[in-house]
Motif scaffolding. Structure first.
Motif, short mmCIF file in Angstrom:
data_model
loop_
_atom_site.label_atom_id
_atom_site.label_comp_id
_atom_site.label_asym_id
_atom_site.label_seq_id
_atom_site.Cartn_x
_atom_site.Cartn_y
_atom_site.Cartn_z
N LEU A 17 0.87 -1.20 0.00
CA LEU A 17 0.00 0.00 0.00
C LEU A 17 0.89 1.23 0.00
CD1 LEU A 17 -3.20 0.57 2.05
CD2 LEU A 17 -1.41 2.27 2.20
N ARG A 18 0.47 2.24 -0.70
CA ARG A 18 1.18 3.52 -0.68
C ARG A 18 0.15 4.66 -0.63
NH1 ARG A 18 3.72 4.41 -6.78
NH2 ARG A 18 1.74 4.57 -7.92
N TYR A 19 0.62 5.82 -0.09
CA TYR A 19 -0.26 6.99 0.04
C TYR A 19 0.59 8.26 -0.08
CZ TYR A 19 1.51 7.61 4.77
OH TYR A 19 2.34 7.82 5.85
N ARG A 20 -0.07 9.33 -0.37
CA ARG A 20 0.56 10.66 -0.41
C ARG A 20 -0.53 11.71 -0.21
NH1 ARG A 20 -0.34 13.49 -5.18
NH2 ARG A 20 -1.04 12.24 -6.97
N THR A 69 4.51 7.20 -0.07
CA THR A 69 5.01 6.50 1.11
C THR A 69 4.46 5.08 1.08
OG1 THR A 69 5.08 8.57 2.38
CG2 THR A 69 5.13 6.48 3.61
N LEU A 70 5.38 4.06 1.11
CA LEU A 70 4.96 2.65 1.08
C LEU A 70 4.67 2.16 2.48
CD1 LEU A 70 7.45 1.14 -1.55
CD2 LEU A 70 4.97 1.47 -1.80
N VAL A 71 3.63 1.36 2.57
CA VAL A 71 3.23 0.77 3.86
C VAL A 71 3.10 -0.75 3.64
CG1 VAL A 71 1.47 0.67 5.65
CG2 VAL A 71 2.03 2.86 4.55
N PRO A 72 3.85 -1.56 4.39
CA PRO A 72 3.70 -3.02 4.24
C PRO A 72 2.37 -3.50 4.79
CG PRO A 72 5.20 -2.51 6.03
CD PRO A 72 4.87 -1.20 5.39
N VAL A 73 1.86 -4.52 4.11
CA VAL A 73 0.57 -5.10 4.52
C VAL A 73 0.79 -6.59 4.78
CG1 VAL A 73 -1.82 -5.52 3.84
CG2 VAL A 73 -0.66 -3.40 3.11
N GLU A 133 -6.29 5.52 -8.24
CA GLU A 133 -6.08 6.42 -7.11
C GLU A 133 -7.40 6.63 -6.37
OE1 GLU A 133 -4.28 9.99 -8.48
OE2 GLU A 133 -2.30 9.10 -8.74
N ILE A 134 -7.33 6.46 -5.06
CA ILE A 134 -8.52 6.63 -4.21
C ILE A 134 -8.30 7.89 -3.36
CG2 ILE A 134 -9.95 5.62 -2.40
CD1 ILE A 134 -9.00 2.87 -3.38
N ILE A 186 -3.27 3.86 8.90
CA ILE A 186 -2.09 4.73 8.87
C ILE A 186 -2.29 5.81 9.92
CG2 ILE A 186 -0.67 6.22 7.42
CD1 ILE A 186 -1.82 4.76 5.00
N LEU A 187 -1.30 5.97 10.78
CA LEU A 187 -1.42 6.88 11.92
C LEU A 187 -0.60 8.16 11.68
CD1 LEU A 187 -1.02 4.24 14.80
CD2 LEU A 187 -3.14 5.08 13.77
N ASN A 188 -0.81 9.10 12.60
CA ASN A 188 -0.03 10.34 12.67
C ASN A 188 -0.08 11.15 11.36
OD1 ASN A 188 0.78 9.63 15.31
ND2 ASN A 188 2.46 8.40 14.48
N LEU A 189 -1.27 11.31 10.87
CA LEU A 189 -1.46 12.11 9.67
C LEU A 189 -1.98 13.50 10.02
CD1 LEU A 189 -3.09 9.45 7.31
CD2 LEU A 189 -0.69 10.10 7.48
N ASN A 190 -1.95 14.37 9.04
CA ASN A 190 -2.48 15.73 9.22
C ASN A 190 -3.99 15.69 9.06
OD1 ASN A 190 -3.02 18.44 9.32
ND2 ASN A 190 -1.75 19.00 7.56
#
Length: 705
Positions: free
Chosen positions: A138-141, A151-155, A194-195, A164-168
Motif C-alpha cells: 500500500l502507498r499513500y501521499r 510513502t509505502l506501507v507493508p501489509v 487512485e482513491i 495509517i497513523l499520525n497524519l495531518n
C-alpha cells in the motif's frame, strides 16, 4: 537503437513507473507517470525493441497510457520498452527500460471494493480479499500536489484493512494498493486506481450576508450566503431550519445544496438555521444563524392581553378562526414556549407569568395542523408585549456624556436603559440639573426614544450637575450618578474676537480723534465766535440791479428814519456817469484839504466800470436818472460805507454824440457835497444807505432781492 539513445539523455528524477500488461483481448497496455513539471499537453513516444529484430516500433501519444494492438506484437519474444519525451529544441529525455514478454505479461488480480476514510489524524483503508491469497503493498501521499512523494506501507498476508497513523487531520490523501508478484507467477502487479480520501471538514461555514424582506402580511423571506475556507473536497452543503421553540417530535428534514446560498420563506416566529458542509468523510461543524426579530408593520390582526394574577387571557381582533393557532410566548429567543390550539375558540389562557418581566406573545395561524408543516404554512397573525406586574427601572441610563459645552448651553447624551432593567414599559426620561448655588431647575421630561438633549439658558462661568432617570407607569427609577460640568466665561473664539474688536477700535480712535476734534473746534469757533464780515466780500455797492427812478419831491417826503432805501441824486441830465470806488488806503473825501488818518482799514475794493445804457437816462424836466450797481454782499461796515459815499463824485463830461452817465468814486471832488443818511447800527444792509449829494439831481434805489 544505440543511435537513437545517444540523442536522448536519461532523466534521473523521472520515475515514470512504466508497466505493460496483456489485456484479455491480447492487446498490450502500457502506463506511466507524467514528466515532473510537464505542461498539460506533452507528446510522448513509446519505443519497442524486439529481440533479434533490428527495426524499432514506436508510437506517439499525448496521454500517459497507450494500447498496442495484437497484430504489432510478438507474443513470445522479449521486448525492451521505454518512453521518450521530445522537446521543441530537438532534444529529448527518456525514462528507464523494462523488459516484457507479452504472452507472459497477464494482469494479476487486484484488491476489489477498496474503501478508505479519515478519522482525525488516522487513515483507514479496507478491501475485499481475492480468491487466491496474495501479498499486497500500500502507498499513500497528500493530495495537495502531484509532486508529493509516495510513502509505502507493508501489509500483512491475507489482511483486508490497513490503518495509517499520525497524519495531518486537515489534509486529504490519495491511496493505492497492489499485489506483490511471486516467483513463478506469470502476471504483472499493477497499482489500483487512485482513491481520494478527503479529510474531515473541520471548519464551519461563515455567514457572509443576510437579508430579510417582508413578502406578505405575516410572512418574510430570508436570504443567507456563506463562505468556506477550502472547497476542493466539499461535495455539498446541508441546511436545517428549526423553529424556536419546536414541540414537534421529529427533526426537520435537511435541505441539500450545491451553491453557497439559500432562500427561506418563514413566518415572524424565531428560527434557527444550521448550515454545514459535507464530503465523504462526513459533515463539518455547523454554522448557526438565528433569524432576528422583524418589525412587521402590516400584520393581519391585533393581540390583546388581560392580566389575571400569574395568568394572562389572550384575545384578538378581528375575529379569525383558522384550522389551528400556534402561540409562542417567552422572555427571549432562548426562552420561548409553544402552544398549539386546534379547537375553534375566541380566546385562550397562558399561565405562569412572572412579575417585572416583559413577555413577547406571538399568535400564528395555519391551515395545515401537522407539526412539521408549520414552517411552510404558518403566518403570523399578531404580536404584542406584556408585563404581568410593572415596576420602576432598577437603574438609570448608562454612559452619560456631556459635550459641546458653551457659556449658555451643553449637549447631553446617554445610552438607553436595558430592557431587562426597565421592569416595565419605559415611558421616558427626566433630566434635572443644579447650579453651584444649589438652586434646582425644573426637570425636563423626554420620551423613551430620546437619548440626547440640548441644555439651554445656562449661566456662564457656573458649575452644574446633571442627573437622568427613567420612569414607567409604576413610577420613576433612581437617577444616574451626578455628572458635573462648568460653563466657560467666554465661548470659543469670543474672547479673541473681543480683543480683536478692541484693538481695531483703538486704532480707529487714534486715527479719527484728531480729525474729529479739529472739526468740532471749527464748529465751536463759528458758533461762539463769529468772524467780522470782510469788506472784500461785501456786495453792498455792487448788487444794485433793482434801482428804481425817484423824484426829488418823493425824496423830500421820506422820513428821516427810513433806512431801507439808498438814493443818489444828481441834476446833470443825459451825461455819461462813471462810478469809481476807492481803496481803503486813499484819502478821505469828506474835506478837500484833509487827508485820511485811518490807514489801518487797508480795504481794497475795485468796482468794474459800467456804461449805463441810454434808455436809463430820463428827460431833464423829470430830473431823474436811474443806474444799476452790483454789490459784493448783503452787508458792509459803517466805516466803509461812509468812505464810499463821501468819495462819490459825479463827473459830467460834454460829449454830445451818445449821452450816458459816468460815476466816479474819487478822493478829490471839491465841487460836490454829500450828505449821508444811515441807521444807527454798526452794519448796514445795502438797501439801508441813502446818498444825498448837493449838486444836480441823480437818483438811484436798491431794493433787497
Amino acid at each position: 537503437m544505440s543511435l537513437f539513445q545517444s540523442t536522448c539523455f536519461h532523466l534521473a528524477d523521472w520515475d515514470n513507473e512504466l508497466v505493460c500488461y496483456k489485456e484479455l483481448s491480447e492487446d498490450l497496455t502500457c502506463t506511466w507517470l507524467p514528466v515532473p513539471g510537464a505542461l498539460n499537453r506533452i507528446n510522448y513516444t513509446i519505443f519497442l525493441k524486439w529481440d533479434r529484430i533490428p527495426k524499432l516500433f514506436k508510437r506517439n501519444t499525448s496521454s500517459s497510457s497507450i494500447t498496442i494492438q495484437r497484430k504489432h506484437l510478438y507474443m513470445y519474444r522479449s521486448a525492451s520498452i521505454w518512453i521518450a519525451v521530445n522537446y521543441a529544441h530537438n532534444s529529448c529525455v527518456k525514462g528507464k527500460n523494462i523488459s516484457v514478454i507479452p504472452g507472459k505479461a497477464g494482469k494479476c488480480l487486484t484488491p476489489s471494493n477498496i474503501n478508505a476514510h479519515q478519522i482525525t489524524n488516522q487513515l483507514i483503508i479496507k478491501w475485499d480479499l481475492p480468491v487466491t491469497p496474495t501479498l499486497y503493498e500500500l502507498r499513500y501521499r497528500e493530495a495537495l500536489t502531484e509532486s508529493t512523494r509516495w510513502t509505502l506501507v507493508p501489509v500483512e498476508s491475507n489482511a483486508v484493512n490497513a490503518t495509517i497513523l499520525n497524519l495531518n487531520a486537515m489534509s486529504s490523501y490519495i491511496v493505492q494498493l497492489r499485489c506483490i508478484a511471486k516467483d513463478g507467477l506469470h502476471c504483472v502487479c499493477v497499482w489500483s486506481k487512485e482513491i481520494l480520501v478527503p479529510h474531515k471538514l473541520m471548519n464551519k461555514p461563515r455567514i457572509s450576508s443576510n437579508e430579510t424582506t417582508e413578502i406578505s402580511p405575516g410572512r418574510r423571506s430570508v436570504l443567507l450566503k456563506w463562505e468556506v475556507t477550502r472547497s476542493e473536497n466539499i461535495l455539498g452543503y446541508s441546511v436545517k431550519v428549526e423553529r424556536m421553540p419546536n414541540s414537534c417530535r421529529d427533526s426537520p428534514n435537511p435541505i441539500f445544496l450545491k451553491d453557497r446560498k439559500v432562500l427561506l420563506n418563514l413566518s415572524m416566529a424565531y428560527y434557527r438555521v444550521n448550515i454545514s458542509a459535507y464530503n465523504k468523510a462526513g459533515e463539518s461543524p455547523q454554522a448557526i444563524y438565528i433569524v432576528p426579530d422583524f418589525s412587521a408593520t402590516d400584520l393581519p390582526g391585533q393581540i390583546h392581553v388581560k392580566n389575571q394574577g400569574t395568568n394572562a387571557v389572550v384575545t384578538w381582533t378581528p375575529e379569525y378562526n383558522p384550522k389551528c393557532f400556534v402561540v409562542d410566548w417567552g422572555t427571549g429567543k432562548e426562552d420561548m414556549r409553544m402552544k398549539i390550539v386546534t379547537t375553534a375558540t375566541g380566546n385562550f389562557t397562558l399561565e405562569n407569568f412572572q412579575p417585572y418581566k416583559m413577555y413577547k406573545i406571538m399568535v400564528h395561524a395555519s391551515d395545515v395542523c401537522q407539526c412539521e408543516s408549520f414552517t411552510r404554512h404558518e403566518k403570523t397573525f399578531g404580536v404584542t408585549h406584556f408585563y404581568s406586574v410593572e415596576g420602576v427601572p432598577r437603574t438609570g441610563p448608562t454612559n452619560v456624556t456631556i459635550l459641546n459645552i458653551t457659556k449658555h448651553s451643553a449637549f447631553v447624551k446617554w445610552t438607553k436603559i436595558a430592557a431587562e432593567d426597565c421592569l416595565g414599559f419605559l415611558q421616558g426620561y427626566r433630566i434635572s440639573y443644579t447650579d453651584s448655588s444649589g438652586k434646582k431647575s425644573l426637570a425636563v421630561t423626554l420620551n423613551s426614544s430620546t437619548t440626547s438633549y440640548h441644555l439651554n439658558r445656562l449661566k456662564e462661568k457656573t458649575v452644574y450637575r446633571v442627573q437622568i432617570s427613567g420612569f414607567t407607569n409604576a413610577g420613576e427609577g433612581p437617577p444616574t450618578v451626578s455628572q458635573p460640568f462648568s460653563t466657560p466665561k467666554y465661548d470659543k473664539g469670543e474672547f479673541e474676537g473681543f480683543v480683536t474688536v478692541l484693538c481695531f477700535s483703538m486704532v480707529l480712535i487714534l486715527i479719527f480723534a484728531p480729525l474729529t476734534c479739529s472739526l468740532v473746534l471749527k464748529r465751536l469757533k463759528i458758533s461762539c465766535w463769529p468772524s467780522v464780515p470782510s469788506p472784500r466780500n461785501s456786495s453792498a455797492l455792487q448788487d444794485m440791479t433793482n434801482w428804481k427812478p425817484v423824484s426829488r419831491s418823493l425824496l423830500q417826503a421820506l422820513s428821516d428814519n427810513d433806512t431801507t432805501s439808498l438814493y443818489v441824486i444828481e441834476h446833470e441830465p443825459k451825461a455819461p456817469l462813471k462810478l469809481d470806488l476807492f481803496t481803503g488806503g486813499e484819502e478821505d473825501s469828506k474835506c478837500d484839504t484833509c487827508q485820511s488818518e485811518e490807514p489801518s482799514s487797508n480795504i481794497d475794493i475795485s468796482l468794474r466800470h459800467e456804461e449805463i445804457p441810454e434808455d436809463t437816462v430820463k428827460s431833464e424836466e423829470e430830473g431823474i436818472i436811474s443806474i444799476t450797481v452790483p454789490l459784493l454782499s448783503d452787508y458792509t461796515s459803517m466805516e466803509f460805507s461812509q468812505k464810499a459815499l463821501m468819495s462819490l463824485t459825479v463827473k459830467l463830461p460834454t460829449r454830445p454824440a451818445r449821452p450816458h452817465l459816468a460815476m466816479e468814486l474819487s478822493s478829490k471832488t471839491p465841487h460836490t457835497e454829500h450828505q449821508v443818511l444811515f441807521a444807527p447800527q454798526d452794519y448796514l444792509k445795502q438797501s439801508q444807505v441813502v446818498f444825498l449829494p448837493s449838486g444836480p439831481t441823480l437818483t438811484g434805489q436798491v431794493n433787497p432781492n
